[in-house]
Design an enzyme around this catalytic site. Structure first.
Site, short mmCIF file in Angstrom:
data_model
loop_
_atom_site.label_atom_id
_atom_site.label_comp_id
_atom_site.label_asym_id
_atom_site.label_seq_id
_atom_site.Cartn_x
_atom_site.Cartn_y
_atom_site.Cartn_z
N LYS A 49 0.81 -1.19 0.05
CA LYS A 49 0.11 0.16 0.08
C LYS A 49 0.80 1.47 0.18
O LYS A 49 0.39 2.36 -0.68
CB LYS A 49 -0.89 0.05 1.26
CG LYS A 49 -2.21 -0.99 0.91
CD LYS A 49 -3.21 -0.64 2.21
CE LYS A 49 -4.42 -1.55 1.85
NZ LYS A 49 -4.40 -2.80 2.18
N GLU B 290 -9.82 7.29 3.29
CA GLU B 290 -10.34 6.27 4.17
C GLU B 290 -9.45 5.20 4.47
O GLU B 290 -8.67 4.81 3.80
CB GLU B 290 -11.61 5.66 3.05
CG GLU B 290 -11.20 4.41 2.19
CD GLU B 290 -10.03 4.79 1.17
OE1 GLU B 290 -9.96 5.88 1.02
OE2 GLU B 290 -9.69 3.96 0.51
N SER C 268 1.80 -9.69 -0.56
CA SER C 268 1.57 -8.26 -0.68
C SER C 268 1.86 -7.72 0.65
O SER C 268 1.85 -6.54 0.85
CB SER C 268 0.10 -7.94 -0.85
OG SER C 268 -0.77 -8.96 0.09
C1 PLP Z 1 -5.10 -4.09 1.53
C2 PLP Z 1 -4.46 -5.28 1.46
C3 PLP Z 1 -4.86 -6.06 0.22
C4 PLP Z 1 -5.96 -5.90 -0.51
O1 PLP Z 1 -6.01 -4.79 -1.46
P1 PLP Z 1 -5.69 -4.81 -2.82
O2 PLP Z 1 -5.99 -3.25 -3.41
O3 PLP Z 1 -6.48 -5.96 -3.48
O4 PLP Z 1 -4.30 -5.11 -3.11
C5 PLP Z 1 -4.02 -7.33 0.11
N1 PLP Z 1 -2.80 -7.46 1.03
C6 PLP Z 1 -2.51 -6.65 1.86
C7 PLP Z 1 -1.51 -6.99 2.69
C8 PLP Z 1 -3.33 -5.65 2.09
O5 PLP Z 1 -2.81 -4.94 3.20
#
Ligand code: PLP
Length: 427
Positions: free
Chosen positions: A93, A115, A382
């Site tokens: 993010k 948000e 992610s």
């Molecule tokens: C917020 C988040 C997501 C989901 O958001 P996307 O916009 O689909 O990437 C996925 N993995 C993590 C670690 C997150 O913090």
């Protein structure tokens, strides 16, 4: 982007999806943002500053890690992890938060708002605001504030104001409405940092572009490591869809199988999951035309996932088009499978993955054993799982008596022993 996947069009449409469904008062600010985005991000000074911040502050490039023990235990395709979990604040993010905040800074805005649901995007935005010396307000549902106390404290310590939203279900969608309201009122001084590839144009393309560094890096790293720039399969979890688009964009034009993973929650009934493709229908939510979980009257449905970041009733419009074209496939992984994947990666590789990322991992763990050992899977890790430790412990305690849990899962036998000591299958 060039060629076949050069979208959205000038009106912000990805095929029939996307667009800009907002009140009159927001049309001018969005047009200004579009223009600024197109012009400012082309500038050498902007590009250099962004790339400096991403490398020296956020921690890019993130490593590409060959998960050797994991690969061996599953006994099939080679698994590579793109380590977005190692970024500052613990997830992808920050790429978007820094990108948009820097754009706002260049536009002369002195304040940013955002948000947040689970608080991760709020923390990333509050971080970027502190970094760039901007004022920051984060809108968060009061129910979410209660559930995510630590992130509320983190944002406040970073100097942001956390504004509780006590309306509707007091969660993410209500926080978005409130942030939009603030933006309309204060648009001269304020930029709204939207957190995924959602919302009205230009957000879906802008957020995508700030994240495409993930896939671009992975290509170069994979080539260096394996001699070939493309994997056979790439997998990412899909909440709004930003980390997935960030990874996949680099491979759209190549013969790479692409799989997005949604949250299957606890079952297929409306309200028990966040699988928009499995259970949703076309609608308009928060300014964009896309797949939405809604009831027959068009009321937005409640969603559930053990992972807060996947728990949202709509999906980014570009995903809807890419699925329609058959370019990306989407599957759902349920809570129990994600939790098992969390444990399996932790014990096999010494990495606690975010529960969001654990959905992508669970999908990979199902497929890898059935793939040739020469094949390569690239999975986007992610985020890191420290934030989810409490949820995992609570989940395990609650399900401790379900002795058949692992057997129910259609996963590799090796994973059924995630809680048992390592056995001879290793050697
Ligand atoms: C917020 C988040 C997501 C989901 O958001 P996307 O916009 O689909 O990437 C996925 N993995 C993590 C670690 C997150 O913090």
């Amino acid at each position: 982007m060039k060629g076949k996947y050069a979208w959205p069009d000038e009106r912000g449409y990805f095929g029939e999806y996307g667009g800009c469904f907002v009140p009159e008062t927001l049309m001018a600010p969005l047009a200004e943002l579009s223009r600024a985005y197109d012009q400012v991000t082309k500038h050498r000074t902007f590009k250099r500053r962004l790339s400096d911040l991403l490398s020296s502050y956020a921690g890019r490039p993130t490593p590409l890690y060959y998960a050797e023990r994991l690969t061996q235990r599953l006994g099939g395709a080679q698994i590579y992890l793109k380590r977005e979990d190692l970024l500052h604040t613990g997830a992808h993010k920050i790429n978007n938060a820094i990108g948009q905040s820097l754009l706002a800074h260049f536009m002369g805005k002195e304040r940013i708002i955002a948000e947040t649901g689970a608080g991760q995007h709020g923390v990333a935005t509050a971080t970027a605001a502190a970094l760039l010396g901007m004022k920051c307000t984060i809108y968060m549902g009061t129910e979410d504030m209660r559930r995510q106390r630590l992130n509320v404290d983190r944002m406040r310590l970073l100097g942001a104001e956390v504004a509780g939203v006590d309306a509707g279900s007091c969660t993410l969608k209500d926080a978005i409405n409130e942030a939009l309201r603030d933006w309309v009122t204060n648009v001269r001084t304020t930029h709204y940092v939207l957190g995924s590839v959602l919302g009205p144009d230009p957000y879906p393309r802008m957020v995508r572009d700030f994240h495409r560094v993930i896939g671009d890096e992975a290509r170069v790293q994979l080539k260096k490591e394996t001699g070939r720039a493309t994997p056979d399969l790439a997998v990412a979890c899909v909440g709004g869809g930003s980390n997935a688009i960030g990874l996949f964009t680099a491979f759209l034009g190549d013969p790479v199988r692409l799989i997005g993973v949604e949250a299957g929650g606890t079952g297929s009934d409306l309200g028990h999951h966040a699988a928009r493709f499995a259970g949703g229908s076309l609608g308009v939510l928060h300014g964009t035309r896309t797949m939405v979980l809604q009831d027959q009257d068009g009321q937005i449905a409640n969603t559930h996932s053990v992972s807060a970041g996947l728990d949202y009733p709509a999906i980014g419009p570009e995903h809807v088009l890419l699925r329609e074209l058959g370019r990306i496939e989407y599957f759902a992984i349920c809570d129990a499978e994600a939790i098992s994947a969390f444990h399996f990666l932790a014990e096999t590789e010494g990495i606690l993955p975010a529960l969001e990322s654990s959905h992508a991992l669970a999908e990979v763990f199902k497929r890898a054993p059935n793939m040739n050992k020469k094949m390569v899977i690239l999975v986007n890790l992610s985020g890191r799982g420290d934030k989810d430790v409490e949820s995992v412990i609570a989940y395990d305690a609650e399900h401790a008596d379900e002795i058949d849990r692992e057997a129910e899962l259609s996963i590799h036998p090796a994973m059924r022993k995630w809680s048992a000591p390592t056995t001879s299958e290793e050697s």
